[in-house]
Design an enzyme around this catalytic site. Structure first.
Site, mmCIF file in Angstrom:
data_model
loop_
_atom_site.group_PDB
_atom_site.id
_atom_site.type_symbol
_atom_site.label_atom_id
_atom_site.label_comp_id
_atom_site.label_asym_id
_atom_site.label_seq_id
_atom_site.Cartn_x
_atom_site.Cartn_y
_atom_site.Cartn_z
ATOM 1 N N ARG A 203 0.829 -1.210 0.000
ATOM 2 C CA ARG A 203 0.000 0.000 0.000
ATOM 3 C C ARG A 203 0.865 1.262 0.000
ATOM 4 O O ARG A 203 0.567 2.239 0.674
ATOM 5 C CB ARG A 203 -0.962 0.001 1.200
ATOM 6 C CG ARG A 203 -1.900 -1.187 1.264
ATOM 7 C CD ARG A 203 -2.824 -1.260 0.050
ATOM 8 N NE ARG A 203 -3.623 -2.487 0.103
ATOM 9 C CZ ARG A 203 -3.300 -3.632 -0.491
ATOM 10 N NH1 ARG A 203 -2.173 -3.696 -1.191
ATOM 11 N NH2 ARG A 203 -4.065 -4.688 -0.414
ATOM 12 N N SER A 273 -11.956 -1.726 2.388
ATOM 13 C CA SER A 273 -11.185 -2.119 3.574
ATOM 14 C C SER A 273 -10.703 -0.872 4.307
ATOM 15 O O SER A 273 -9.956 -0.079 3.746
ATOM 16 C CB SER A 273 -9.987 -2.984 3.172
ATOM 17 O OG SER A 273 -10.419 -4.162 2.537
ATOM 18 N N GLU A 369 -6.597 2.703 6.038
ATOM 19 C CA GLU A 369 -6.235 2.857 4.628
ATOM 20 C C GLU A 369 -6.678 4.202 4.066
ATOM 21 O O GLU A 369 -5.901 4.873 3.397
ATOM 22 C CB GLU A 369 -6.823 1.710 3.790
ATOM 23 C CG GLU A 369 -6.053 0.408 3.901
ATOM 24 C CD GLU A 369 -6.332 -0.528 2.740
ATOM 25 O OE1 GLU A 369 -6.690 -0.040 1.645
ATOM 26 O OE2 GLU A 369 -6.191 -1.743 2.912
#
Length: 381
Positions: A203, A273, A369
């Site tokens: 990420r 998510s 996130e």
């Protein structure tokens, strides 16, 4: 209808401001903005952003630009950047939490187009930043470009994908990324980085580090081997025989799994998510497994393990946990949802509470996130 940028009296006022009152520029993944200090923003009607963030939070902005061509996208972003005006570059709005109204211009990336080429070993795609990610996955499946099936139904746009190095079910973008093209906001010049130069991580990418706040991504290049190798190590994909399975079967399995577990943002607002899967030392993971034998984790490098954040939240008994109009989804604990009337304060309070409870129970820190965007910058939980 074509796209154009119109300076309102608000923006013209900003152009005449003393430059010494303007602070630094920052980037939030595909969502970029300026920070302002000591400026009394004029009161004006706001353009609603509720339809442009998948959590469906009811905040707005002072100006809204639809950039449907690369020229408009680059020209608009460069002018705003060079004039030091507040700007937020927005893709699919699936990786942000709008904490309040944005005091500036939002540029919506809506460019389209896919170019195809090939050689003896690979097939290549050059894809405009505004294309829907899932639409690209479907295009690839229908035209014989295999590899992205594991990442079906990930929300957002193609241009945002490399910034976050999106991934799901054992496959990340960097596996098939050939290059990323961006415009340098200082001069508008187009630059192409190879996949290696993008410095992809979990990420993470160069666009969240050394190129933070300096670019707008215009296109992404993909490279697909003509001989497909299915990736079946995760979850429901393990049931398939790698010698018999087809890309369509993988795609259908992922779509069915995600639709069963993940809410449709059009029905229940969400940002996918909400937490990254935490990476911990394998020794620590094995110690936790002695207490929680069903703990889910996957090898990450040679000495670390990536723990399933959804399992942690579920094990803590937090499915369905609710603060105000925000709640943990009852089917997938990794997803926080807007039950129809959630405020940004509800979402932030819920996320903070989850982080605290997981830390108390497992001594593991969760990291969100999505980016938390305020009127003047980014905030932490």
């Amino acid at each position: 209808m074509g796209s154009m940028f119109v300076f309102s009296p608000i923006l013209l006022d900003l152009l005449s401001l003393d430059p010494s009152k303007l602070l630094r520029f920052a980037t939030l993944g595909y969502n970029s903005f300026f920070l302002l200090n000591d400026i009394q923003m004029p009161i004006s009607p706001l353009y609603s952003l509720q339809d442009f963030n998948t959590f469906a939070l009811a905040h707005g902005c002072q100006q809204l630009v639809h950039a449907t061509t690369s020229d408009v996208l680059v020209d608009t972003c460069c002018k705003l950047y060079q004039a030091q005006q507040p700007m937020l570059i927005l893709g699919g709005g699936s990786n942000i939490i709008l904490c309040e109204d944005f005091l500036g211009t939002v540029v919506l990336v809506e460019t389209k187009g896919i170019d195809i080429s090939e050689d003896e070993i690979y097939q290549y795609l050059a894809v405009a930043a505004g294309e829907s990610w899932h639409d690209l996955v479907c295009f690839c499946l229908n035209n014989g470009f295999s590899g992205l099936e594991n990442m079906a139904l990930i929300p957002g746009t193609v241009g945002a994908a490399p910034i976050q190095n999106i991934g799901a079910y054992g496959v990340e973008l960097n596996r098939f990324c050939d290059w990323v093209e961006y415009a340098d906001l200082n001069n508008g010049q187009l630059v192409r980085l190879s996949a290696d130069e993008c410095e992809f991580g979990y990420r993470d990418s160069v666009f969240k580090n050394s190129l933070l706040g300096k670019t707008v991504i215009t296109r992404v290049g993909f490279k697909f081997p003509k001989v497909w190798e299915p990736q079946l190590a995760y979850g429901p994909l393990r049931k398939f025989d790698p010698k018999q399975v087809t890309p369509k079967q993988v795609f259908d399995c992922i779509c069915e799994t995600r639709r069963t577990k993940l809410p449709d943002p059009a029905v229940l607002g969400n940002a996918g998510s909400f937490f990254k899967n935490p990476v911990i030392d394998t020794v620590e993971f094995e110690s936790l497994v002695s207490t929680y034998p069903d703990m889910v984790g996957y090898p990450h490098g040679t000495s670390q393990t990536k723990v399933a954040a959804g399992w942690l939240i579920d094990k803590a008994g937090l499915k369905g946990y609710q603060i105000g109009g925000a709640a943990v989804h009852t089917e997938q604990a990794l997803v926080l949802i807007n039950k129809g009337n959630a405020t940004s304060n509800d979402v932030l309070a819920l996320a903070k509470s989850i982080v605290t409870k997981i830390e108390d129970k497992f001594k593991i820190s969760l990291e969100p996130e999505p980016r938390m965007i305020t009127a003047t910058g980014e905030r932490n939980l």
